[in-house]
Design a protein around this motif. Structure first.
Motif, PDB file in Angstrom:
ATOM      1  N   PHE A 122       0.849  -1.187   0.000  1.00 13.77           N
ATOM      2  CA  PHE A 122       0.000   0.000   0.000  1.00 13.77           C
ATOM      3  C   PHE A 122       0.885   1.238   0.000  1.00 13.77           C
ATOM      4  CE2 PHE A 122      -3.131  -2.964   1.468  1.00 13.77           C
ATOM      5  CZ  PHE A 122      -4.350  -2.421   1.090  1.00 13.77           C
ATOM      6  N   HIS A 123       0.437   2.253  -0.701  1.00 10.49           N
ATOM      7  CA  HIS A 123       1.051   3.581  -0.643  1.00 10.49           C
ATOM      8  C   HIS A 123       0.170   4.444   0.247  1.00 10.49           C
ATOM      9  CE1 HIS A 123       3.894   3.281  -4.096  1.00 10.49           C
ATOM     10  NE2 HIS A 123       3.087   2.278  -4.399  1.00 10.49           N
ATOM     11  N   ILE A 124       0.771   5.137   1.193  1.00 11.90           N
ATOM     12  CA  ILE A 124       0.070   6.139   1.997  1.00 11.90           C
ATOM     13  C   ILE A 124       0.783   7.454   1.729  1.00 11.90           C
ATOM     14  CG2 ILE A 124      -0.707   6.856   4.287  1.00 11.90           C
ATOM     15  CD1 ILE A 124      -0.359   3.942   5.190  1.00 11.90           C
ATOM     16  N   VAL A 125       0.093   8.355   1.046  1.00 13.36           N
ATOM     17  CA  VAL A 125       0.702   9.601   0.596  1.00 13.36           C
ATOM     18  C   VAL A 125      -0.016  10.776   1.259  1.00 13.36           C
ATOM     19  CG1 VAL A 125       1.335  11.008  -1.408  1.00 13.36           C
ATOM     20  CG2 VAL A 125       1.233   8.500  -1.626  1.00 13.36           C
ATOM     21  N   PRO A 126       0.639  11.432   2.219  1.00 10.56           N
ATOM     22  CA  PRO A 126       0.041  12.619   2.823  1.00 10.56           C
ATOM     23  C   PRO A 126      -0.025  13.741   1.786  1.00 10.56           C
ATOM     24  CG  PRO A 126       2.018  11.939   4.031  1.00 10.56           C
ATOM     25  CD  PRO A 126       1.947  11.128   2.794  1.00 10.56           C
ATOM     26  N   ARG A 127      -1.084  14.545   1.861  1.00  7.04           N
ATOM     27  CA  ARG A 127      -1.254  15.656   0.917  1.00  7.04           C
ATOM     28  C   ARG A 127      -1.593  16.928   1.674  1.00  7.04           C
ATOM     29  NH1 ARG A 127      -1.992  14.260  -4.382  1.00  7.04           N
ATOM     30  NH2 ARG A 127      -1.322  16.436  -4.574  1.00  7.04           N
ATOM     31  N   TRP A 128      -1.079  18.037   1.174  1.00  5.71           N
ATOM     32  CA  TRP A 128      -1.341  19.357   1.738  1.00  5.71           C
ATOM     33  C   TRP A 128      -1.862  20.259   0.630  1.00  5.71           C
ATOM     34  CZ3 TRP A 128       2.737  16.282   2.928  1.00  5.71           C
ATOM     35  CH2 TRP A 128       2.960  15.992   4.271  1.00  5.71           C
ATOM     36  N   ARG A 129      -2.690  21.228   0.994  1.00  9.19           N
ATOM     37  CA  ARG A 129      -3.139  22.206   0.010  1.00  9.19           C
ATOM     38  C   ARG A 129      -1.919  22.835  -0.656  1.00  9.19           C
ATOM     39  NH1 ARG A 129      -5.828  23.237   4.242  1.00  9.19           N
ATOM     40  NH2 ARG A 129      -7.946  22.501   4.353  1.00  9.19           N
ATOM     41  N   GLY A 130      -1.867  22.801  -1.973  1.00  7.01           N
ATOM     42  CA  GLY A 130      -0.775  23.423  -2.701  1.00  7.01           C
ATOM     43  C   GLY A 130       0.542  22.671  -2.647  1.00  7.01           C
ATOM     44  N   ASP A 131       0.530  21.379  -2.269  1.00  6.15           N
ATOM     45  CA  ASP A 131       1.799  20.662  -2.111  1.00  6.15           C
ATOM     46  C   ASP A 131       2.516  20.395  -3.427  1.00  6.15           C
ATOM     47  OD1 ASP A 131       0.072  18.635  -2.952  1.00  6.15           O
ATOM     48  OD2 ASP A 131       0.548  17.264  -1.333  1.00  6.15           O
ATOM     49  N   HIS A 132       1.814  20.241  -4.512  1.00  9.00           N
ATOM     50  CA  HIS A 132       2.443  20.032  -5.819  1.00  9.00           C
ATOM     51  C   HIS A 132       1.907  21.082  -6.761  1.00  9.00           C
ATOM     52  CE1 HIS A 132       4.376  16.467  -4.462  1.00  9.00           C
ATOM     53  NE2 HIS A 132       3.237  15.907  -4.160  1.00  9.00           N
ATOM     54  N   ASN A 133       2.794  21.718  -7.438  1.00 10.98           N
ATOM     55  CA  ASN A 133       2.394  22.828  -8.272  1.00 10.98           C
ATOM     56  C   ASN A 133       2.901  22.638  -9.687  1.00 10.98           C
ATOM     57  OD1 ASN A 133       5.125  23.322  -7.990  1.00 10.98           O
ATOM     58  ND2 ASN A 133       4.851  24.862  -6.415  1.00 10.98           N
ATOM     59  N   PHE A 134       3.354  23.690 -10.295  1.00 10.37           N
ATOM     60  CA  PHE A 134       3.790  23.681 -11.685  1.00 10.37           C
ATOM     61  C   PHE A 134       4.929  22.713 -11.961  1.00 10.37           C
ATOM     62  CE2 PHE A 134       6.553  26.492  -9.447  1.00 10.37           C
ATOM     63  CZ  PHE A 134       7.793  26.330 -10.044  1.00 10.37           C
ATOM     64  N   MET A 135       5.751  22.389 -10.971  1.00  6.79           N
ATOM     65  CA  MET A 135       6.926  21.538 -11.216  1.00  6.79           C
ATOM     66  C   MET A 135       6.522  20.190 -11.808  1.00  6.79           C
ATOM     67  SD  MET A 135       9.677  23.168 -10.464  1.00  6.79           S
ATOM     68  CE  MET A 135      10.886  21.875 -10.288  1.00  6.79           C
ATOM     69  N   ALA A 139       7.740  19.924 -15.552  1.00  3.68           N
ATOM     70  CA  ALA A 139       9.053  19.274 -15.592  1.00  3.68           C
ATOM     71  C   ALA A 139       9.035  17.820 -15.153  1.00  3.68           C
ATOM     72  CB  ALA A 139      10.028  20.065 -14.715  1.00  3.68           C
ATOM     73  N   ASP A 140       7.877  17.261 -14.850  1.00  5.02           N
ATOM     74  CA  ASP A 140       7.777  15.883 -14.366  1.00  5.02           C
ATOM     75  C   ASP A 140       8.703  15.656 -13.173  1.00  5.02           C
ATOM     76  OD1 ASP A 140       6.639  13.345 -14.381  1.00  5.02           O
ATOM     77  OD2 ASP A 140       8.224  12.517 -15.635  1.00  5.02           O
ATOM     78  N   VAL A 141       8.752  16.662 -12.291  1.00  7.93           N
ATOM     79  CA  VAL A 141       9.573  16.635 -11.086  1.00  7.93           C
ATOM     80  C   VAL A 141       8.693  17.003  -9.906  1.00  7.93           C
ATOM     81  CG1 VAL A 141      11.495  17.764  -9.881  1.00  7.93           C
ATOM     82  CG2 VAL A 141      11.685  17.258 -12.318  1.00  7.93           C
ATOM     83  N   ARG A 142       8.880  16.324  -8.784  1.00 11.35           N
ATOM     84  CA  ARG A 142       8.166  16.676  -7.568  1.00 11.35           C
ATOM     85  C   ARG A 142       9.158  17.304  -6.598  1.00 11.35           C
ATOM     86  NH1 ARG A 142       5.245  12.707  -9.611  1.00 11.35           N
ATOM     87  NH2 ARG A 142       3.068  12.425  -9.133  1.00 11.35           N
ATOM     88  N   THR A 143       8.663  18.211  -5.796  1.00 13.93           N
ATOM     89  CA  THR A 143       9.512  18.817  -4.777  1.00 13.93           C
ATOM     90  C   THR A 143       9.058  18.311  -3.416  1.00 13.93           C
ATOM     91  OG1 THR A 143       8.090  20.757  -4.614  1.00 13.93           O
ATOM     92  CG2 THR A 143       9.945  20.879  -6.154  1.00 13.93           C
ATOM     93  N   ILE A 144      10.009  18.009  -2.568  1.00 18.03           N
ATOM     94  CA  ILE A 144       9.740  17.491  -1.234  1.00 18.03           C
ATOM     95  C   ILE A 144      10.332  18.488  -0.244  1.00 18.03           C
ATOM     96  CG2 ILE A 144       9.982  15.505   0.303  1.00 18.03           C
ATOM     97  CD1 ILE A 144       8.568  14.817  -2.357  1.00 18.03           C
ATOM     98  N   PRO A 145       9.513  19.051   0.665  1.00 14.30           N
ATOM     99  CA  PRO A 145       9.985  20.154   1.486  1.00 14.30           C
ATOM    100  C   PRO A 145      10.858  19.789   2.681  1.00 14.30           C
ATOM    101  CG  PRO A 145       7.720  19.682   2.012  1.00 14.30           C
ATOM    102  CD  PRO A 145       8.093  18.795   0.856  1.00 14.30           C
TER     103      PRO A 145
END
Length: 168
Positions: A122-135, A139-145
């Motif tokens: 199973f994947h458990i993926v936390p999500r936040w408002r605005g967590d993934h944007n234009f990147m 660019a097929d890239v995700r940013t991890i804060p």
């Protein structure tokens, strides 16, 4: 303009990462956790790992210890502990990371998107408002804060409490 730095992902993005020998869901340790292997919990029936190449900060992988590729291959006594750990891991993420929501699911078969198709997880993926944007779109890239080891340190204490409660 702000710069977003996620240097630990570049080898994965470029496709240069080498697969570890064996199955990631069979970590080479008998300990109930291991920062080196991003193992937050294991008890002989189930385990929880941090995804080394996450979609989002705190992305967890929960799997049965049994090496099966489909949920239909699990016996009833294997399903309950697996779903309990999915629930507990979600609760820990809620307490420690305070996401606004979650994506929870599993992909069965490579055609369905399973990157590791021979071991159910199973994947458990936390999500936040605005967590993934234009990147991701451009660019097929995700940013991890947050660095993955900092997130590991935040989550481990509650997994340790859970491990002790299950094994006492």
């Amino acid at each position: 303009m702000k710069s977003l730095w996620t240097p630990w992902r570049i080898e994965h993005v470029l496709g240069n990462t080498q697969s570890a020998p064996g199955c990631i869901f069979a970590p080479p340790t008998t300990e109930n956790h291991s920062k080196q292997h991003l193992l937050l919990y294991q008890d002989g029936q189930t385990l929880c790992l941090m995804n080394r190449f996450p979609y989002s900060n705190g992305h967890l992988l929960v799997a049965p210890a049994a090496h099966v590729s489909c949920i239909t291959e699990l016996r009833a006594e294997q399903t309950a502990p697996l779903m309990e750990l999915v629930s507990r891991a979600t609760s820990i993420l809620k307490n420690r990371l305070r996401p606004d929501g979650f994506n929870i699911g599993l992909n069965i078969g490579s055609e369905a998107g399973a990157g590791i198709s021979d071991h159910l997880h199973f994947h458990i993926v936390p999500r936040w408002r605005g967590d993934h944007n234009f990147m991701t779109v451009l660019a097929d890239v995700r940013t991890i804060p947050e660095h993955i080891e900092q997130t590991f340190d935040k989550l481990l204490p509650e997994f340790q409490v859970y491990f002790k409660s299950r094994n006492s």
